[in-house]
Motif scaffolding. Sequence first.
Motif, short mmCIF file in Angstrom:
data_model
loop_
_atom_site.label_atom_id
_atom_site.label_comp_id
_atom_site.label_asym_id
_atom_site.label_seq_id
_atom_site.Cartn_x
_atom_site.Cartn_y
_atom_site.Cartn_z
N TYR A 159 6.77 -1.19 -2.86
CA TYR A 159 5.41 -1.66 -3.19
C TYR A 159 4.63 -0.47 -3.71
O TYR A 159 3.94 -0.49 -4.71
CB TYR A 159 4.70 -2.11 -1.61
CG TYR A 159 3.42 -2.79 -2.00
CD1 TYR A 159 3.01 -3.98 -2.06
CD2 TYR A 159 2.32 -1.49 -1.78
CE1 TYR A 159 1.69 -4.44 -2.11
CE2 TYR A 159 0.98 -1.83 -1.72
CZ TYR A 159 0.64 -3.42 -2.11
OH TYR A 159 -0.78 -3.76 -1.90
N GLN A 160 4.80 0.72 -3.01
CA GLN A 160 4.20 2.01 -3.42
C GLN A 160 4.46 2.35 -4.88
O GLN A 160 3.69 2.80 -5.77
CB GLN A 160 4.65 2.90 -2.40
CG GLN A 160 3.91 2.95 -0.96
CD GLN A 160 4.19 3.97 -0.09
OE1 GLN A 160 5.27 4.73 -0.16
NE2 GLN A 160 3.45 4.14 1.21
N ALA A 161 5.88 2.28 -5.25
CA ALA A 161 6.18 2.54 -6.59
C ALA A 161 5.46 1.42 -7.64
O ALA A 161 5.18 2.14 -8.63
CB ALA A 161 7.66 2.55 -6.79
N PHE A 162 5.52 0.35 -7.33
CA PHE A 162 4.81 -0.78 -8.38
C PHE A 162 3.36 -0.20 -8.37
O PHE A 162 2.77 -0.30 -9.21
CB PHE A 162 5.04 -1.97 -7.60
CG PHE A 162 4.41 -3.14 -8.51
CD1 PHE A 162 4.72 -3.03 -9.94
CD2 PHE A 162 3.51 -4.06 -8.01
CE1 PHE A 162 4.12 -4.14 -10.91
CE2 PHE A 162 3.31 -5.11 -8.87
CZ PHE A 162 3.49 -4.87 -10.27
N GLU A 163 2.79 0.07 -7.32
CA GLU A 163 1.11 0.47 -7.17
C GLU A 163 1.11 2.02 -8.09
O GLU A 163 -0.09 1.90 -9.04
CB GLU A 163 0.72 0.83 -6.00
CG GLU A 163 -0.66 1.09 -5.84
CD GLU A 163 -1.27 1.18 -4.47
OE1 GLU A 163 -2.44 1.63 -4.09
OE2 GLU A 163 -0.51 1.05 -3.56
N ARG A 164 1.95 2.73 -7.92
CA ARG A 164 1.82 3.95 -8.96
C ARG A 164 2.06 3.52 -10.39
O ARG A 164 1.48 4.10 -11.20
CB ARG A 164 2.56 4.88 -8.57
CG ARG A 164 2.38 5.69 -7.11
CD ARG A 164 3.31 6.97 -6.95
NE ARG A 164 4.83 6.57 -6.90
CZ ARG A 164 5.45 6.33 -5.67
NH1 ARG A 164 4.76 6.16 -4.68
NH2 ARG A 164 6.79 5.90 -5.78
N GLU A 165 2.79 2.57 -10.69
CA GLU A 165 3.35 2.29 -11.88
C GLU A 165 1.98 1.47 -12.45
O GLU A 165 1.61 1.94 -13.82
CB GLU A 165 4.37 1.12 -11.98
CG GLU A 165 4.43 0.59 -13.12
CD GLU A 165 5.66 -0.63 -13.16
OE1 GLU A 165 5.39 -1.65 -14.09
OE2 GLU A 165 6.41 -0.57 -12.23
N VAL A 166 1.15 0.58 -11.92
CA VAL A 166 -0.02 -0.26 -12.31
C VAL A 166 -0.90 0.63 -12.42
O VAL A 166 -1.80 0.96 -13.43
CB VAL A 166 -0.24 -1.31 -11.17
CG1 VAL A 166 -1.77 -1.89 -11.70
CG2 VAL A 166 1.07 -2.42 -11.23
N VAL A 167 -1.36 1.72 -11.43
CA VAL A 167 -2.43 2.66 -11.63
C VAL A 167 -2.19 3.52 -12.91
O VAL A 167 -3.01 3.93 -13.62
CB VAL A 167 -2.66 3.57 -10.13
CG1 VAL A 167 -3.67 4.65 -10.65
CG2 VAL A 167 -2.95 2.77 -9.42
N SER A 168 -0.92 3.91 -13.06
CA SER A 168 -0.48 4.85 -14.26
C SER A 168 -1.09 4.10 -15.64
O SER A 168 -1.48 4.58 -16.59
CB SER A 168 0.67 5.18 -14.11
OG SER A 168 0.99 5.99 -15.36
#
Length: 566
Positions: free
Chosen positions: A201-210
């Motif tokens: 989940y945290q990795a996906f959130e970083r991806e979307v924010v980036s």
Amino acid sequence: MVPMEDSPGSKHYHGLVDMGSNGIRFSITDLAPATQRILPTVYLDRAAISLYDAQYKAGKVVPIPDETIKQVVKSLLRFKSTCEDFNVPKEQVRIVATEATRKAVNSEDFQKQIANATGWSVELLPKEMEGRIGALGAASSYENVKGLMMDLGGGSTQLTWIVTQDGEVRMSEKGSASLPYGAAALSQRLDAAGPAGSKGYQAFEREVVSDLKGAVQDINIPEQLIELSKSPEGLRLYLSGGGFRGWGFVLMSEHSIKPYPIPIINGFRTTKDLFHDTQAVQAAVKKEDTPEIFRVSARRASQVAAVAFLVTCLGQALPSILDVYFCQGGVREGMHFSDMDSKHRAESPLITVTKSYAPRSVVELVAQLRDALRNPPSAEQRTIFDDTLLIAFVQGMFAHMANVKDLRGGAALRSTTTGIFSAAHGLSHEQRALLAILLCERYGGYGSISPTEQDFYSRMLQLLPAGTEWWCMYLGRIAAVLASVYPAGTVRKRRVNIKVQWKVTKKDNEKLCIDFQFEKEPDELDEGLNTALRKVEKAGKKKHWVGGSGYKVLVTVNGKDYEGSD
């Protein structure tokens, strides 16, 4: 009887199929020059066919199934028959398809089957153009827009900046940045990522924010908008698309004004803090002891968690936002607005929607209302009562005269929400509330309407800009005097002049002194005119003030004290 082929207005009818990811929308719009700015709708329908969901089976991408294609063709043939019923010119019907059709494995075959069955070709919007059309839809949704704009579909989301002025629309040269983070797509990705807080989940959130931060860089936001984000005026965010509209309706259901009086998402405004309060929105959807939320379907409710995730990411990626504005504008509105010339784009929707009811002497009556607003106290800048609002008010102030007296005030009050002006595209909720209260006051205001309407009046009053409540009451009552003097709205010759002065009382309070100068000395005022003048006088009584503030009013007639009090 008028033959069908010669039916009035049909030559301006345009049929449009918006083949989106979550559903297919069918519309017929009347683009007659006089009213095209507000995009009058002749027909609307929707087929709940999710082309996005149809392309996934057990988490894997598959071609659009034959059964789904049959459903699409069936709905298109039904719309074709409807267009024939409304006599829509054949060359003025289009099918516009977006992300789900564009990315389908069997997109070419899908389009071919549609063409063979209906005779219509499918226009595939490139992803950059999809964002541009979405932005134009948002531009059509307000008189003027200036800020960032996002469109949240099922398969993708678009981001751009937009500024409109005098009918001209400026936006990013790239059109928009398109990201594969639509509401349905996010739901699937979040299911695969794992529970909140997990590494996935945290990795996906970083991806979307980036990706969002990259999109902000790509659209090259002008310096004037960046400066706004740092100023008290603040930067606005305009939102369209089903996912965001669902979010907006939940926020509306949780509004401090309960129940919220305007059942229209277009024009709804909220603060950034309420918009970003994802826990409150999700909690509202999960409540088991409350009825279903208006205009939030089970499907939209199921996507709220995905939208909440995106909203959280936006808080980390976008420049500082002050207020958030929701738009009904989508492909239909964007396509039609893109074809509209700048002269019609520049029209005020408020003026356009009321002008078919306009009396003959709008200019003269507006001038007299302006006389009644002369030289307000320096601390009270009433810029809200600009020419746009005054013209719209005068154009609409005779529209409900045909109603019996019992209904006039209530019908006028409801005119912008469920009445004759309600369907206008492009009005803010503030504009709807201002016009509704003004028109209601023109027929007597709060005391003239039934108890069932008085509660609605009180809730609409709370949507007015702070400090304008008394002024709406006052101006509406001045209009009632003018309507009594000019019952047809025709000023063949000026029968009354309005002179306003501001004086300071012994207690250092400001008092409005208004003199109605009639052409002839009125030996005895008729009952209707006397009643209207008395209501202006009563506007100065503290017990009649609305919004907790107001001014004392001294009414004179031809320079002499008016003794109309009862």
